[in-house]
Scaffold this motif. Structure first.
Motif, short mmCIF file in Angstrom:
data_model
loop_
_atom_site.label_atom_id
_atom_site.label_comp_id
_atom_site.label_asym_id
_atom_site.label_seq_id
_atom_site.Cartn_x
_atom_site.Cartn_y
_atom_site.Cartn_z
N THR A 26 0.83 -1.20 0.00
CA THR A 26 0.00 0.00 0.00
C THR A 26 0.86 1.25 0.00
O THR A 26 0.63 2.18 -0.76
N ALA A 31 -13.06 7.35 -1.97
CA ALA A 31 -13.19 6.08 -1.26
C ALA A 31 -13.55 4.99 -2.26
O ALA A 31 -14.29 5.23 -3.22
N THR A 90 -15.24 1.21 -2.19
CA THR A 90 -15.97 0.27 -1.34
C THR A 90 -16.51 -0.87 -2.19
O THR A 90 -16.83 -0.67 -3.37
N PRO A 132 -6.55 -6.30 -2.63
CA PRO A 132 -6.94 -5.63 -1.39
C PRO A 132 -5.73 -4.96 -0.73
O PRO A 132 -4.64 -5.53 -0.68
N GLY A 133 -5.92 -3.75 -0.26
CA GLY A 133 -4.84 -2.99 0.35
C GLY A 133 -4.10 -2.09 -0.61
O GLY A 133 -3.32 -1.25 -0.17
N ARG A 186 -8.24 0.03 -1.72
CA ARG A 186 -9.25 -1.00 -1.91
C ARG A 186 -9.34 -1.87 -0.66
O ARG A 186 -8.33 -2.40 -0.21
N PRO A 187 -10.54 -2.01 -0.07
CA PRO A 187 -10.67 -2.82 1.15
C PRO A 187 -10.25 -4.27 0.91
O PRO A 187 -10.40 -4.78 -0.21
#
Length: 263
Positions: free
Chosen positions: A5, A61, A63, A236-237, A262-263
């Motif tokens: 990240t 953001a 999600t 993710p991350g 990104r979650p």
């Protein structure tokens, strides 16, 4: 995961610096920034007017959209103020810039025609054609709902319609592949939004103090298979780059940029 990240954010910052763009979370407005989507429709000419210098910031953001495994919603949250005070100058264009890892699928969603909205309102649009929603924050106060619909414009061009029912506003956007300058900064696709001239003189138009718009939607095919409007190949991350190039009636151009994880 954390190292990846931080590295993604660092790469975005380095690329921005090399290209003369704003670092994530900052804004560049020195002179006229390169146009990310010069191949799209051209706005009718209006001469620049004297007005305030706008200070814009952007947050974003990413999600999950609850549809496909890679489906996401992409939220833009722009704030604008005039320097030193007073209402911000009105805009001519906004160009929403999406990270290269984002894949947009307008061809998989129904479209709504401008004439349908003009004659019958947003609720008459086909089910599944709404691909975004948000809020416009007026100056000095007050808010208005914003809707975005998948569209195919006359001539077959893919794009969207951004509608603010309270003001009777319908804005046409087109999907454009960004220029190499912006591709090197990590973007691929852009939505080019033109705000056409009005009867109000440019120096008397007032810009919004904040504008929130989230792009993304899900639907199911006739076979029951989920479809996402926006998907990402990022892990993710990972940090995804998001930007909003803006041009105002004063001739000023700005490019606030940020990253969203990104979650």
């Amino acid at each position: 995961m954390r190292k990846r990240t931080r590295r993604a954010a660092a790469v975005a910052t380095t690329a921005a610096a090399l290209l003369g763009l704003a670092a994530p979370g900052a804004v560049a407005d020195e002179g006229r920034l390169p146009d990310p989507a010069p191949g799209g429709p051209h706005r009718p000419y209006e001469p620049d007017v004297t007005g305030p210098r706008n200070i814009d910031t952007l947050s974003a953001a990413i999600t999950p959209d609850g549809g496909t495994a890679h489906g996401v919603r992409v939220a833009f949250d722009r704030t604008s103020r005039a320097e030193p005070a007073g209402p911000p100058a009105a805009a001519r264009r906004f160009v929403f810039l999406f990270d290269a890892s984002l894949r947009l699928r307008p061809d998989s969603f129904p479209t709504c025609a401008r004439t349908t909205i003009e004659q019958h309102g947003v609720h008459a649009c086909p089910q599944g054609s709404r691909i975004g929603r948000g809020t416009s924050h007026l100056y000095p106060e007050g808010t208005a709902e914003v809707y975005a619909f998948n569209a195919r414009h006359p001539g077959g061009t893919r794009g969207a319609l951004v509608v603010i029912p309270a003001g009777g506003t319908i804005l046409e956007l087109t999907w454009e592949r960004v220029t190499p300058h912006y591709q090197r900064a990590g973007y691929r696709w852009a939505l080019d939004e033109i705000l056409p001239p009005t009867a109000t003189p440019p120096d008397q138009r007032v810009g919004t103090r904040r504008f929130e718009l989230t792009w993304g939607a899900t639907r199911r095919t006739g076979e029951g298979r989920p479809v996402s409007f926006a998907e990402t190949t990022a892990r993710p991350g990972a940090a995804l780059g998001i930007g909003l190039w803006s041009e105002f009636v004063t001739g000023q151009t700005v490019l606030p940029e940020t990253t969203a994880v990104r979650p």
